[in-house]
Scaffold this active site. Structure first.
Site, short mmCIF file in Angstrom:
data_model
loop_
_atom_site.label_atom_id
_atom_site.label_comp_id
_atom_site.label_asym_id
_atom_site.label_seq_id
_atom_site.Cartn_x
_atom_site.Cartn_y
_atom_site.Cartn_z
N GLY A 173 0.78 -1.29 -0.05
CA GLY A 173 0.05 0.04 0.00
C GLY A 173 0.85 1.18 -0.12
N GLY A 174 0.32 2.39 0.72
CA GLY A 174 0.97 3.60 0.54
C GLY A 174 2.24 3.58 1.37
N GLY A 408 24.55 14.45 -28.48
CA GLY A 408 24.10 14.85 -27.13
C GLY A 408 24.73 14.17 -26.00
N ALA A 409 24.96 12.87 -26.26
CA ALA A 409 25.47 11.78 -25.21
C ALA A 409 26.79 12.36 -24.96
CB ALA A 409 25.58 10.50 -25.80
C1 HXC Z 1 -3.54 -4.69 11.40
C2 HXC Z 1 -2.24 -6.26 10.44
C3 HXC Z 1 -2.03 -5.69 9.30
C4 HXC Z 1 -2.74 -4.39 9.18
C5 HXC Z 1 -1.44 -7.54 8.99
N1 HXC Z 1 -1.80 -7.37 10.15
N2 HXC Z 1 -1.68 -6.41 8.36
N3 HXC Z 1 -3.14 -5.83 11.61
N4 HXC Z 1 -3.49 -3.82 10.29
N5 HXC Z 1 -2.37 -3.48 8.12
C6 HXC Z 1 -2.07 -8.72 11.17
C7 HXC Z 1 -2.97 -9.86 10.78
O1 HXC Z 1 -4.16 -9.53 11.20
C8 HXC Z 1 -2.37 -10.95 11.41
O2 HXC Z 1 -2.81 -11.08 12.78
C9 HXC Z 1 -0.94 -10.84 11.59
O3 HXC Z 1 -0.76 -9.49 11.31
C10 HXC Z 1 -0.09 -11.52 10.31
O4 HXC Z 1 -0.72 -11.21 9.34
P1 HXC Z 1 -1.04 -12.36 8.22
O5 HXC Z 1 -2.25 -12.01 7.35
O6 HXC Z 1 -1.48 -13.61 8.83
O7 HXC Z 1 0.25 -12.82 7.79
P2 HXC Z 1 0.44 -12.99 6.02
O8 HXC Z 1 -0.34 -14.29 5.73
O9 HXC Z 1 1.82 -13.24 6.20
O10 HXC Z 1 0.23 -11.79 5.13
C11 HXC Z 1 0.92 -10.64 5.29
C12 HXC Z 1 0.12 -9.39 4.49
C13 HXC Z 1 -1.34 -9.53 4.89
C14 HXC Z 1 0.34 -9.93 2.99
C15 HXC Z 1 0.88 -8.22 4.66
O11 HXC Z 1 -1.41 -9.55 6.37
C16 HXC Z 1 -1.93 -8.33 4.67
O12 HXC Z 1 -2.56 -8.34 3.46
N6 HXC Z 1 -2.20 -7.21 5.22
C17 HXC Z 1 -2.83 -6.22 4.87
C18 HXC Z 1 -1.81 -5.13 3.90
C19 HXC Z 1 -2.51 -3.89 3.59
O13 HXC Z 1 -3.03 -3.76 2.57
N7 HXC Z 1 -2.10 -2.83 4.31
C20 HXC Z 1 -2.60 -1.63 4.14
C21 HXC Z 1 -1.83 -1.06 3.17
S1 HXC Z 1 -2.17 0.44 3.09
P3 HXC Z 1 -3.08 -11.97 13.77
O14 HXC Z 1 -3.64 -11.78 15.15
O15 HXC Z 1 -4.07 -13.15 12.95
O16 HXC Z 1 -1.62 -12.73 14.01
C22 HXC Z 1 -1.42 1.36 3.86
C23 HXC Z 1 -1.50 2.90 3.84
C24 HXC Z 1 -0.45 3.81 4.12
O17 HXC Z 1 -0.34 1.13 4.53
C25 HXC Z 1 -0.65 5.10 3.64
C26 HXC Z 1 0.50 5.78 3.64
C27 HXC Z 1 0.36 7.05 2.76
#
Ligand code: HXC
Length: 518
Positions: A173-174, A408-409
């Site tokens: 994500g971001g 130019g290079a």
């Molecule tokens: C809260 C989270 C989390 C999140 C993972 N976990 N991402 N908790 N917020 N963003 C937690 C899960 O619930 C899980 O908790 C533990 O972390 C491990 O995650 P799993 O999914 O079991 O691990 P895995 O299968 O290895 O997958 C990893 C992953 C997946 C691919 C990263 O967790 C995922 O897709 N997470 C979300 C990614 C995402 O879209 N993030 C937001 C991005 S947007 P438990 O309790 O079950 O152990 C962003 C905005 C930023 O970041 C903006 C900036 C400008």
């Protein structure tokens, strides 16, 4: 102090609770994925016994609404602190995927922001060891604001302290913009990935099937997108390489890079350099062979090796002092400048300039890559970045023209009038507006069309062009280069030229900032 007192007991209990939190079971989860724990990474990075952790006892903020659970952990999923790397002060943070997926809540974010601000105040590099699911969903907008402050801090520190990201798990994500804003990105093959939208979203929106590795793995980012500068097969080797890499850099923009002893094993006069460029101007060779025969033994550390390999960039040492090298690579696409190599070169030059690293340019370039893809992709805009970066850079800049320097290079590759301090050419150099074939075709189109033997005429004219125009002597006689010199003395010449430039000082006119073509 009363060792039986209430507070001391509470202190010991807290210490015990932290030990329990980082249990073997958590470590095993990471190890099973081929990853190390955040603590193991920190221990590998810092000189033994030097790391001092801060904010180990902070606890996460409560979720604003009841949605999912917030794990009551100490440290809120990130270890931050400072210590010594190769004996120098470095700040770092390491996200702990075993605590809520290393997700970034507001407390987690404040810890990172605090260490960023300290690194800036102390003028020391900062390393981010990233292993995180991104913004913590339960904390909503607070976690987004946390990311925003981290991004803001990176931008405020840019060009003042080196900032390096090491991706050791997800960066999604971001959240990817945190590493993208830093100076260099290291990734680990197969266990790290970066993308703005993951494979599930790609499937939903575009109905395309793609794996994590194919979409945002280390190899893809090193080869195709250029996001990753260095990739390694495992975490240990990644961190070892990072430590080696740090030794080339100053701690901040007002220091010079550290000097290491040179074993003197590369001779100042090196006849091997006379043999690398082939006599046939159309034959390729490996410019890295030229580099290794000029710089201190085994000192070349290549940056973005797999991305746009037609331009080689990297750090090396000359008599123990760091230099940056930008070299056309005749072995790949004849060393042409294209969109990717221009952006790669510009970014590297700007880093060197920000951190007092003199630049050596080795030139053998037939020109810009022609074609619809390049023109429509914006080679004009991207090529301009390289011109801008060279011209803007005030660090000592030396060019050696090894062979082709056309059009130019020629100008782009740190030519004299672009601000090159010393511009040398080997006798094999070909400096002209364009290559012989192109020049003959433009100037003698009619004669060739009317000739009974156009091939013989063309060969004769190409030979004449090479003898009269495509050589280094006209540029030498008119001062567009400083000297034609024997390849064998190149190391000696460059050392002496950089020594002469060691107190170079350029007064830059006051302005808010230039407007680089982005
Ligand atoms: C809260 C989270 C989390 C999140 C993972 N976990 N991402 N908790 N917020 N963003 C937690 C899960 O619930 C899980 O908790 C533990 O972390 C491990 O995650 P799993 O999914 O079991 O691990 P895995 O299968 O290895 O997958 C990893 C992953 C997946 C691919 C990263 O967790 C995922 O897709 N997470 C979300 C990614 C995402 O879209 N993030 C937001 C991005 S947007 P438990 O309790 O079950 O152990 C962003 C905005 C930023 O970041 C903006 C900036 C400008």
């Amino acid at each position: 102090m009363d060792l039986n007192g209430k507070n001391y007991k509470a202190f010991l209990e807290r210490q015990e609770a932290i030990k329990k939190q980082y249990s073997a079971k958590r470590a095993e989860k990471q190890h099973l994925k081929g990853k190390l724990t955040a603590h193991e990474r920190i221990n590998l990075l810092f000189d033994p016994g030097t790391f001092e952790e801060i904010d180990a006892f902070v606890t996460p903020a409560a979720s604003p609404v009841e949605f999912g659970k917030v794990e009551k952990s100490y440290g809120d999923g990130v270890i931050v602190g400072h210590g010594k790397v190769n004996g120098r002060l470095v700040f770092a943070y390491a996200q702990d995927f075993t605590i809520m997926g290393g997700s970034l809540g507001i407390v987690h974010a404040k810890k990172i922001a605090k260490i960023q601000e300290m690194a800036l105040k102390m003028g020391s590099p900062i390393i981010g060891l990233i292993d995180s699911g991104g913004a913590r969903i339960q904390e909503g907008v607070a976690s987004l604001s946390g990311y925003a402050s981290i991004f803001h801090n990176i931008i405020q520190s840019s060009g003042i302290i080196p900032q390096i990201s090491v991706i050791m798990g997800p960066a999604a994500g971001g959240a990817v913009y945190s590493p993208a804003l830093t100076d260099f990105v290291f990734m680990v093959n197969h266990t790290s990935y970066m993308f703005v939208t993951g494979p599930n979203v790609v499937k939903e929106v575009l109905n395309e099937d793609v794996t994590f590795d194919e979409l945002g793995g280390a190899e893809i980012h090193a080869r195709k997108s250029g996001v990753a500068h260095m990739i390694y097969d495992d975490e240990e080797n990644t961190i070892l390489a990072l430590k080696k890499f740090l030794a080339y850099l100053p701690s901040n923009n007002v220091e010079n890079p550290p000097v290491v002893p040179d074993d003197g094993s590369v001779p100042e006069i090196n006849e091997k350099l006379r043999e690398i460029v082939p006599d046939d101007p159309n034959k390729a060779y490996d410019v890295k062979e030229v580099i290794s025969n000029i710089v201190d033994r085994n000192s070349f550390f290549e940056i973005s090796e797999l991305f746009a390999p037609n331009l080689v960039t990297g750090f090396a040492r000359l008599k123990g002092k760091t230099i940056g090298i930008v070299a056309n690579q005749p072995k790949v696409l004849a060393g042409v400048i294209d969109i990717d190599s221009a952006t790669k070169g510009a970014r590297f030059i700007r880093f060197c300039d920000a951190f007092n690293i003199p630049i050596l340019t080795l030139e053998d370039v037939p020109g810009f890559l022609p074609g619809v893809d390049q023109e429509h992709g914006g080679i004009i805009r991207h090529g301009a970045k390289m011109l801008f970066a060279y011209s803007e850079a005030t660090v000592p800049k030396i060019t050696v023209i090894l062979r082709k320097a056309y059009g130019g290079a020629f100008i782009v590759m740190n030519s004299k009038n672009l601000g090159g301090d010393f511009n040398f050419a080997w006798p094999t150099a070909e400096i002209a507006v364009m290559g012989p074939d192109g020049a003959v075709a433009v100037l003698y189109r009619k004669e060739l069309a009317e000739s009974p033997d156009p091939v013989a005429l063309k060969n004769e004219l190409v030979k004449k062009y090479r003898d009269k125009l495509a050589n280094p002597f006209i540029a030498d006689e008119s001062g567009y280069i400083d000297e034609v010199s024997d390849p064998a003395i190149t190391r000696k010449k460059i050392i002496s030229a950089f020594t002469a430039l060691s107190n170079k000082w350029v007064k830059v006119p006051a302005r808010k900032h230039g407007n680089m073509p982005l």
